[in-house]
Design an enzyme around this catalytic site. Structure first.
Site, PDB file in Angstrom:
ATOM      1  N   TYR A 106     -10.828  -3.826   7.802  1.00 56.19           N
ATOM      2  CA  TYR A 106      -9.719  -3.245   8.374  1.00 56.19           C
ATOM      3  C   TYR A 106      -9.992  -1.703   9.349  1.00 56.19           C
ATOM      4  CZ  TYR A 106      -5.104  -1.253   8.653  1.00 56.19           C
ATOM      5  OH  TYR A 106      -3.983  -0.707   8.944  1.00 56.19           O
ATOM      6  N   HIS A 107     -10.780  -0.853   8.530  1.00 57.23           N
ATOM      7  CA  HIS A 107     -10.831   0.279   9.254  1.00 57.23           C
ATOM      8  C   HIS A 107     -11.804   0.275  10.560  1.00 57.23           C
ATOM      9  CE1 HIS A 107      -9.973   0.749   5.019  1.00 57.23           C
ATOM     10  NE2 HIS A 107      -9.283   1.891   5.269  1.00 57.23           N
ATOM     11  N   LYS A 162     -10.611  18.548  15.003  1.00 57.44           N
ATOM     12  CA  LYS A 162      -9.982  18.050  13.873  1.00 57.44           C
ATOM     13  C   LYS A 162      -9.931  19.041  12.695  1.00 57.44           C
ATOM     14  CE  LYS A 162      -8.989  14.422  13.349  1.00 57.44           C
ATOM     15  NZ  LYS A 162      -7.822  13.450  13.384  1.00 57.44           N
ATOM     16  N   ASP A 186      -8.368  15.489   7.739  1.00 59.77           N
ATOM     17  CA  ASP A 186      -8.038  14.164   8.461  1.00 59.77           C
ATOM     18  C   ASP A 186      -9.437  13.656   9.094  1.00 59.77           C
ATOM     19  OD1 ASP A 186      -7.084  12.269  10.265  1.00 59.77           O
ATOM     20  OD2 ASP A 186      -6.150  13.760  11.351  1.00 59.77           O
ATOM     21  N   HIS A 198      -9.752  10.549  10.583  1.00 57.84           N
ATOM     22  CA  HIS A 198      -9.394   9.681  11.442  1.00 57.84           C
ATOM     23  C   HIS A 198      -9.579  10.031  12.960  1.00 57.84           C
ATOM     24  CE1 HIS A 198      -6.970   8.221   8.054  1.00 57.84           C
ATOM     25  NE2 HIS A 198      -7.276   7.170   8.525  1.00 57.84           N
ATOM     26  N   TYR A 236       0.910  -1.211  -0.029  1.00 57.94           N
ATOM     27  CA  TYR A 236       0.060  -0.049   0.166  1.00 57.94           C
ATOM     28  C   TYR A 236       0.807   1.202  -0.197  1.00 57.94           C
ATOM     29  CZ  TYR A 236      -3.730   2.807   1.535  1.00 57.94           C
ATOM     30  OH  TYR A 236      -4.670   4.070   1.791  1.00 57.94           O
TER      31      TYR A 236
END
Length: 723
Positions: free
Chosen positions: A231-232, A588, A592, A594, A77
């Site tokens: 995954y996330h 935030k 971004d 996350h 990746y």
């Protein structure tokens, strides 16, 4: 036995008992507790143990021969800065053993912004490669045989222009769309749950998912239209069962959506692939991947799928990014290797191994090489490819596989009871479950109940020594991309571009044409990624989602912990001194999305006695400064995981100064040591790197508030970690 030997044996016995007590606590703290001993009784009446690889229910693998005929595909990746630099990284990876490419796009590209738009400026090239035009895409794959190399693209919100640019770039090199192989993620539902790189609301986004799938089914039979990601969820804090349940709830919704458009269940399921994270709980992670195939075979059949290809789950895996430590980062090599082995024993079809320095920045070239070599060593030196599903028949593994599958089915029933996955997203149920799981995990780490070597136990004296990290010159990349956009616009036929974009807008409004087909026309005319997105924004506004802070989980988990209680008492003491609660605004900034760290810190600070507010996702420095003027927080905490903190925090400090706002600014997240020094020099009061215990953050914030109130206090030092 002598008295001395008796005493020594007594000390050993006590030590072992203490260790057994600690190990037992860690076993029980896991979301899926493990028994110390498994026997034949644990596998009685388990039907799946009689199955074979390549046969339903596929728990032993989707193919009969598995790795004995062909090892899993090694993927890397990759993507950073501009197309030329990422292209060099791609070609190097292929030369050094990678067998497929996975593209990491920067956040503006993922969010549908061109690099010259105001919302994008600070994030350009920082967390992936910036792609604004089809010419950028052509440069990205220059010298790479697209008719032979499989390409995976992690793209969701801006899937239409990015996939269109890939198709047109290949077409202009003489590679027809039908010859392209790979996968587009196109998994928009998980964006509303965790990753947050959506653009439009769920309903129009599902239409985009369907249009992409229909186009690829007709024109690109070798290219998968959906990679449904778990995954996330794991990265955001979900435990293994929640990861599987949310992944399969999303997959089921996609199958239902596409079947309602006239596709058959077999046609849809045969073109689905899955993407799972592989974390540190070795046995559970192996069982999770085996259980995933068991669960999917039942779900696919219940949706009407009948073919073996439709019911056999195929997966890509990536080792856990969240498990990597910024302290003593060399330890991450071991973590990644063991996680990679869990993915292999679980039967993955392809694998990405994280580089050991990714807790600090984008991976350096030597670290990326070592990550690839890790897989090559497992494939060629360790004999892991010699036996199909070597854990089959293990009392522990088969019982654990069945247990994970049973828990996943039960949670899927719970999701249906919420009204289905869309209702569970809109009600906040999904966010609440993930947040609670992440918060409990953080509490167990901070309390030392979950050991992280080099972070909360067995800490080296030089654990905090400065570590090298890859540096991206975002301003240079942004300026370069802006020039390229200007040149592309100067050389194109503006009338043709305008007409193509108008057709795209009409199709979004009336629903009569395939959006990917029309976006390809726009890209052929040299429209930019951002222009294609804005053509859709005429009909569908950008979606706004607000997350609530969920209290009482972190504090409850650490209620008996003396360090946590002392931190809470300090907050109470300061509150009494200043005559009110301490106020914190957590922001935030930029693109971004996350938010695991921000949410966990917000919840813990609230439990400690702070008055906490969360700013909106994707806030600008200006809007955050306006919010600070309105709320008058004592501290503004900026959470940063994308590398754009220097630019964005500098802007925030300037905006606060212009407004005369007196809030103290701190920064937390992935901040290299050099950046931390730079931020402090600009006026940031404190920087909290990965692994900072929350009681330390609480105490230092309380001290900053006292300093701000001009009281005589010294900032307390972090509590020493146990050896």
């Amino acid at each position: 036995m002598s008295a001395r030997n008796s005493t020594t044996m007594l000390h050993k016995t006590v030590s072992l008992q203490e260790q057994d007590s600690e190990d037992g606590l860690q076993r029980q703290r896991r979301p899926i507790p493990l028994k110390p001993l498994y026997t034949a009784a644990d596998v009685e009446n388990l039907v799946h143990t009689d199955s074979l690889p390549g046969q339903a229910p596929f728990v032993r693998g989707p193919y009969a021969s598995m790795y004995t005929q062909k090892p899993w595909t090694i993927r890397q990746y990759t993507g950073y800065a501009d197309a030329a630099g990422s292209n060099l990284a791609f070609r190097t990876a292929l030369e050094q053993g990678a067998q497929g490419l996975s593209v990491a796009f920067d956040l503006p590209t993922q969010r549908g912004y061109d690099s010259d738009e105001p919302e994008a400026l600070a994030d350009v090239g920082m967390a992936g490669v910036a792609i604004d035009t089809v010419d950028d895409m052509a440069r990205l794959f220059e010298g790479i045989a697209l008719e032979r190399v499989s390409v995976s693209m992690t793209m969701n919100g801006a899937v239409l222009p990015v996939l269109a640019a890939f198709i047109v770039a290949a077409e202009e090199r003489g590679v027809p769309a039908g010859q392209l192989t790979g996968t587009i993620q196109n998994d928009i539902l998980k964006e509303y749950m965790v990753r947050n790189t959506w653009i439009f609301a769920p309903e129009p986004s599902l239409r985009i998912v369907g249009d992409v799938a229909e186009f690829l089914a007709v024109h690109m039979p070798r290219f998968n239209a959906l990679s449904v990601s778990g995954y996330h969820f794991q990265e955001a804090g979900a435990d293994p069962v929640l990861e599987l349940a949310l992944t399969f709830a999303n997959a089921r919704k996609y199958v239902e959506t596409l079947c309602s458009r006239g596709m058959s269940a077999d046609e849809v399921c045969e073109r689905l692939s899955f993407f799972f994270g592989v974390g540190a709980d070795f046995f559970v992670e192996v069982a999770k991947l085996r259980a995933a195939r068991l669960v999917w075979s039942h779900i696919a059949a219940s949706c009407g799928a009948r073919s073996a290809k439709a019911c056999a789950l195929r997966m890509h895996c990536q080792t856990s990014g969240w498990s990597l430590s910024a302290r003593q980062p060399d330890n991450n090599v071991v973590r990644t290797t063991v996680e990679a082995m869990a993915a292999v024993f679980g039967g993955t079809q392809s694998l990405h191994t994280n580089a050991h320095d990714e807790a600090l920045s984008l991976p350096s070239a030597p670290a990326a090489r070592l990550a690839r070599d890790t897989q090559l060593i497992l494939q060629h030196e360790m004999g892991l490819c010699d036996v199909v599903d070597p854990w089959a028949g293990s009392y522990m593994m088969e019982a654990l596989t069945a247990d994970v599958a049973k828990r996943t089915h039960a949670l899927l029933v719970d999701i249906e009871a919420q009204g289905g996955v869309l209702a569970a997203i809109c009600s906040g149920w999904v966010h609440r479950r993930i947040h609670q799981s992440a918060t409990r995990t953080q509490a167990h780490i901070d309390a030392g109940e979950r050991v992280v070597v080099g972070v909360n136990r067995f800490v080296s004296p030089d654990a905090d020594a400065p570590a090298a990290s890859l540096e991206i010159d975002g301003r240079r990349v942004q300026a370069q991309q802006a020039r390229r956009i200007a040149n592309a616009k100067a050389q194109r036929d503006c009338v043709t571009v305008s007409r193509a974009l108008e057709k795209l807008t009409r199709a979004a409004r009336d629903g009569t044409a395939n959006l990917l087909a029309l976006t390809i026309e726009c890209i052929r005319a040299r429209a930019t990624m951002g222009e294609c997105t804005r053509a859709l924004e005429v009909v569908w506004q950008r979606y706004v989602m607000r997350h609530d802070t969920h209290h009482d989980v972190y504090g409850a988990e650490r209620a008996s912990d003396s360090a946590w209680r002392a931190a809470c008492e300090e907050v109470n003491r300061v509150s009494v001194l200043i005559g009110r609660k301490l106020r914190v605004l957590i922001a935030k900034l930029g693109q971004d999305g996350h938010d695991r760290g921000a949410n966990v810190v917000a919840a813990a600070l609230s439990d400690a006695g702070f008055e906490v507010s969360l700013g909106d996702m994707f806030s600008s420095p200006s809007s955050t400064a306006d919010l600070a003027v309105a709320q008058k927080p004592d501290v503004i905490g900026v959470s940063s995981l994308s590398g754009a903190h220097r630019e964005l925090v500098s802007q925030l400090l300037g905006e606060l100064a212009d407004r005369g706002a007196g809030a103290t600014v701190v920064v937390g997240g992935i901040v290299p040591d050099e950046h931390a020094r730079w931020l402090r020099h600009r006026g940031v009061a404190d920087v909290f790197g990965p692994g900072t215990p929350l009681e330390t953050i609480v105490q230092r914030l309380a001290a900053l508030v006292l300093q701000r109130e001009h009281l005589n206090v010294t900032t307390p030092s972090p509590a020493p970690c146990d050896d």
